[in-house]
Design an enzyme around this catalytic site. Structure first.
Site, short mmCIF file in Angstrom:
data_model
loop_
_atom_site.label_atom_id
_atom_site.label_comp_id
_atom_site.label_asym_id
_atom_site.label_seq_id
_atom_site.Cartn_x
_atom_site.Cartn_y
_atom_site.Cartn_z
N CYS A 12 0.46 -0.50 0.77
CA CYS A 12 -0.84 0.17 0.86
C CYS A 12 -0.82 1.63 1.30
CB CYS A 12 -1.78 -0.65 1.72
SG CYS A 12 -2.24 -2.15 0.84
N THR A 27 -8.74 -2.68 -2.76
CA THR A 27 -8.92 -1.25 -2.47
C THR A 27 -9.05 -0.53 -3.81
OG1 THR A 27 -7.60 -1.49 -0.49
CG2 THR A 27 -7.90 0.76 -1.32
N GLU A 45 -10.84 -4.25 3.11
CA GLU A 45 -10.06 -5.11 4.01
C GLU A 45 -9.16 -4.24 4.89
OE1 GLU A 45 -10.10 -8.52 4.61
OE2 GLU A 45 -8.97 -7.59 6.21
P1 NAD Z 1 -1.02 -9.06 -4.38
O1 NAD Z 1 -0.30 -8.39 -5.48
O2 NAD Z 1 -0.27 -9.70 -3.27
O3 NAD Z 1 -1.98 -10.18 -4.98
C1 NAD Z 1 -2.77 -10.02 -6.12
C2 NAD Z 1 -2.99 -11.40 -6.74
O4 NAD Z 1 -3.92 -11.28 -7.81
C3 NAD Z 1 -1.73 -12.01 -7.35
O5 NAD Z 1 -1.55 -13.32 -6.85
C4 NAD Z 1 -2.01 -12.02 -8.85
O6 NAD Z 1 -1.42 -13.11 -9.53
C5 NAD Z 1 -3.52 -12.13 -8.87
N1 NAD Z 1 -4.16 -11.69 -10.13
C6 NAD Z 1 -3.89 -10.58 -10.86
N2 NAD Z 1 -4.70 -10.53 -11.93
C7 NAD Z 1 -5.50 -11.62 -11.88
C8 NAD Z 1 -6.54 -12.13 -12.71
N3 NAD Z 1 -6.93 -11.49 -13.81
N4 NAD Z 1 -7.15 -13.29 -12.35
C9 NAD Z 1 -6.77 -13.94 -11.24
N5 NAD Z 1 -5.78 -13.50 -10.40
C10 NAD Z 1 -5.17 -12.36 -10.73
O7 NAD Z 1 -2.03 -7.97 -3.80
P2 NAD Z 1 -2.51 -7.79 -2.28
O8 NAD Z 1 -1.43 -7.19 -1.46
O9 NAD Z 1 -3.17 -9.04 -1.81
O10 NAD Z 1 -3.62 -6.66 -2.47
C11 NAD Z 1 -4.85 -6.93 -3.10
C12 NAD Z 1 -5.78 -5.75 -2.87
O11 NAD Z 1 -6.10 -5.65 -1.49
C13 NAD Z 1 -5.18 -4.39 -3.25
O12 NAD Z 1 -6.20 -3.59 -3.78
C14 NAD Z 1 -4.71 -3.83 -1.94
O13 NAD Z 1 -4.70 -2.41 -1.91
C15 NAD Z 1 -5.76 -4.36 -0.98
N6 NAD Z 1 -5.29 -4.53 0.40
C16 NAD Z 1 -4.08 -5.09 0.64
C17 NAD Z 1 -3.66 -5.31 1.96
C18 NAD Z 1 -2.32 -5.91 2.27
O14 NAD Z 1 -2.00 -6.02 3.43
N7 NAD Z 1 -1.53 -6.32 1.31
C19 NAD Z 1 -4.53 -4.98 3.01
C20 NAD Z 1 -5.78 -4.42 2.72
C21 NAD Z 1 -6.16 -4.21 1.41
C1 UGA Z 2 -1.88 -1.20 6.85
C2 UGA Z 2 -3.08 -0.98 7.77
O1 UGA Z 2 -2.63 -1.01 9.13
C3 UGA Z 2 -4.14 -2.05 7.55
O2 UGA Z 2 -5.28 -1.78 8.35
C4 UGA Z 2 -4.54 -2.05 6.08
O3 UGA Z 2 -5.46 -3.09 5.81
C5 UGA Z 2 -3.31 -2.26 5.22
O4 UGA Z 2 -2.34 -1.21 5.51
C6 UGA Z 2 -3.62 -2.15 3.77
O5 UGA Z 2 -4.51 -1.44 3.36
O6 UGA Z 2 -2.87 -2.82 3.08
P1 UGA Z 2 0.22 -2.83 6.79
O7 UGA Z 2 0.66 -1.97 5.67
O8 UGA Z 2 0.25 -4.30 6.61
O9 UGA Z 2 -1.29 -2.45 7.19
O10 UGA Z 2 1.11 -2.53 8.06
P2 UGA Z 2 1.08 -1.48 9.27
O11 UGA Z 2 1.25 -2.24 10.51
O12 UGA Z 2 -0.08 -0.57 9.19
O13 UGA Z 2 2.40 -0.65 8.99
C7 UGA Z 2 2.51 0.18 7.85
C8 UGA Z 2 3.80 0.97 7.93
O14 UGA Z 2 3.74 1.94 8.96
C9 UGA Z 2 5.04 0.12 8.22
O15 UGA Z 2 6.10 0.57 7.40
C10 UGA Z 2 5.33 0.40 9.67
O16 UGA Z 2 6.69 0.26 9.99
C11 UGA Z 2 4.89 1.84 9.80
N1 UGA Z 2 4.50 2.22 11.17
C12 UGA Z 2 3.43 1.65 11.77
C13 UGA Z 2 5.24 3.19 11.84
O17 UGA Z 2 6.23 3.74 11.30
N2 UGA Z 2 4.85 3.56 13.10
C14 UGA Z 2 3.77 3.01 13.71
O18 UGA Z 2 3.47 3.40 14.87
C15 UGA Z 2 3.05 2.02 13.03
#
Ligand code: NAD
Ligand code: UGA
Length: 452
Positions: free
Chosen positions: A282, A122, A161
């Site tokens: 996020c 993101t 994502e």
């Molecule tokens: P994360 O911190 O879990 O993972 C990031 C990974 O990247 C780590 O394993 C780290 O070691 C690796 N990394 C960092 N620098 C690097 C480099 N130079 N070369 C190779 N690897 C490297 O992060 P995440 O939660 O997976 O989030 C990744 C992105 O996706 C973010 O921008 C986040 O906002 C977005 N996103 C996350 C979620 C979620 O549910 N966590 C959902 C949607 C979007």
């Molecule tokens: C959220 C989005 O739902 C995903 O679509 C997105 O990809 C992701 O963020 C991201 O960008 O990382 P996530 O953070 O994994 O996913 O979890 P959610 O299920 O969305 O819950 C987020 C927070 O809201 C939690 O703390 C949850 O407890 C809270 N929540 C959720 C509430 O308090 N009430 C609800 O009705 C739903």
């Protein structure tokens, strides 16, 4: 197709594993050697239901590899995903230094042939063009250092994502939509081919469902879709939390209200669970980043700021309720059921539990906690001021109140009668309106929900 995913966190690893499961040949790259070692040994560095099993089966089928060698991954992939973290800076904007390092590294390793570089992380609106420039800088630097002369042929695609932690694999195979932003139809066409097995529902729960909608846009719109989606969902939760706070005062029940409004198809019933607020890696960072972007363009994003403000207050609603029931918290022992920001994950990033612990400590209370994953894994990163117990009964022992923080399924069926007897004062604050009031009351608890 040949794919390289750079960054194997909650998003990168799930994306890599799922694409391999659909038949693509995927190399996952991470610069954390420890993680790579674990993954090579078939262990998932994160807790995500079903992930380790899928990782093992795709590795066995020779569709998935792990490496810390970026050059190896770039050479292999026709499609290169950037999936590294974009954590928040203290100002609220995203820290894009990891994306920058990867983009530069890709440039330094680009070989002959056309590649699609995909922003899966993101990233702030406008990052597509910025990544293109950094990749070209990487190419230039390599050539200045005497590397071979290449004509870098690549396009940037934004593919945000939408998976949720805890149901990441399900979400990947059953998406509501796939968003692809880019300027070159050739790149978008390759992405459509990559996602064809998912679009055609070949790995979906309901294989007869109509194909997944693919939304193709320009780069900036795709980037904005990601921020707008998370901001909308966070606003929806803050809205129902505000309604819950009013319900508390007027004597209405927010769960009945949520059902009553959610059945209106224009509103929808999802994300209307009132409680102690939203957290995670996020929502907090993405809403703040959008406020910051608006600010950069001289727009005061009042609604988004209010969304954050309501949530900041909501995180402490459980502490307020404890004060209402127990009055003085100094010297009291409070037990937290759950620590992670939501169930079925080990993720503690920006979890409401952290604020609650800090505030209870400030008020002089002793805090204990039990969390199904954190208690077992020994993972304590970011946790202080809390004693992590190994089971719910040890948690209850001597407590003046229990607070349900995370709605782990097992918390609906604990030995509550036994636990109530172990407590100094059987009070139960249900921070997620998750447990059955009648069951808790018949077990001997004074039950307090949020907004009902
Ligand atoms: P994360 O911190 O879990 O993972 C990031 C990974 O990247 C780590 O394993 C780290 O070691 C690796 N990394 C960092 N620098 C690097 C480099 N130079 N070369 C190779 N690897 C490297 O992060 P995440 O939660 O997976 O989030 C990744 C992105 O996706 C973010 O921008 C986040 O906002 C977005 N996103 C996350 C979620 C979620 O549910 N966590 C959902 C949607 C979007
Ligand atoms: C959220 C989005 O739902 C995903 O679509 C997105 O990809 C992701 O963020 C991201 O960008 O990382 P996530 O953070 O994994 O996913 O979890 P959610 O299920 O969305 O819950 C987020 C927070 O809201 C939690 O703390 C949850 O407890 C809270 N929540 C959720 C509430 O308090 N009430 C609800 O009705 C739903």
């Amino acid at each position: 197709m040949k794919v390289c995913v750079i960054g194997t966190g909650y998003v990168g690893l799930v994306t890599g594993v799922c694409l391999a499961h659909t038949g693509h040949h995927v190399i996952c790259i991470d610069n954390n050697e420890e993680k790579v070692k674990m993954m090579k040994a078939g262990q998932s560095p994160i807790y995500e239901p079903g992930l380790a099993e899928l990782m093992q089966s795709t590795t066995k089928a020779a569709l998935l590899e792990f490496s810390s060698d970026l050059g190896y991954g770039v050479e292999h992939g026709d499609i290169l995903f950037i999936a590294v973290g974009t954590p928040p800076l203290p100002t609220g904007e995203s820290d894009t230094r990891y994306v920058e390092a990867v983009a530069r590294g890709i440039g330094a390793h680009l070989n002959q042939g056309y590649k699609v570089i995909v922003n899966k992380s993101t990233v702030p609106i406008g990052s597509g063009d910025w990544v293109r420039r950094i990749v070209l800088d990487g190419v230039d630097e390599r050539q200045k250092e005497g590397g071979s002369l290449i004509t870098a042929e690549f396009d940037i695609v934004s593919n945000p994502e939408f998976l949720r932690e805890g149901s990441a694999i399900y979400d990947t195979f059953n998406p509501d939509r796939i968003v692809l932003g880019g300027n070159n139809p050739k790149a978008l066409q390759l992405m459509q081919e990559l996602y064809a097995p998912i679009v055609e529902r070949r790995f979906a729960e309901d294989k007869s469902a109509r194909p997944v909608d693919v939304v193709t846009t320009d780069l900036s719109s795709a980037e904005m879709i990601k921020y707008a989606a998370n901001s909308f969902l966070a606003t929806k939760i803050s809205f129902i939390n505000e309604i819950a706070n009013i319900c508390d005062r007027v004597g209405a029940d927010v769960t009945q209200v949520a059902r009553g409004i959610g059945l209106d198809s224009r509103i929808g019933s999802k994300f209307l669970n009132a409680g102690i607020g939203w957290g995670g890696s996020c929502f907090p960072k993405d809403v703040s980043a959008l406020v910051h972007t608006a600010d950069d363009y001289n727009y005061d994003a009042k609604l988004l700021k209010a969304t954050i403000e309501v949530n900041t207050h909501q995180r402490l609603i459980a502490v307020e309720k404890l004060q209402q029931v127990l009055k003085i918290l100094k010297g009291k022992t409070i037990g937290l059921l759950g620590l992670t920001f939501k169930p079925d994950t080990d993720d503690l990033r920006d979890a409401p539990a952290l604020n609650i612990i800090e505030n209870l400590n400030r008020l002089g209370a002793k805090v204990k906690a039990y969390d199904p994953i954190i208690s077992q894994s020994g993972m304590r990163h970011g946790l202080s001021g809390v004693l992590v117990e190994t089971d719910p009964e040890r948690l209850a022992d001597g407590c003046d109140a229990l607070v349900l923080i995370t709605e782990w399924e097992q918390f609906q069926k604990l030995q509550y009668s036994k636990m109530a007897k172990l407590m100094a004062n059987p009070v139960f604050i249900d921070g997620r309106n998750y447990c059955d009031r009648t069951l808790l009351e018949s077990a001997g608890f004074q039950y307090v929900g949020i907004g009902h």
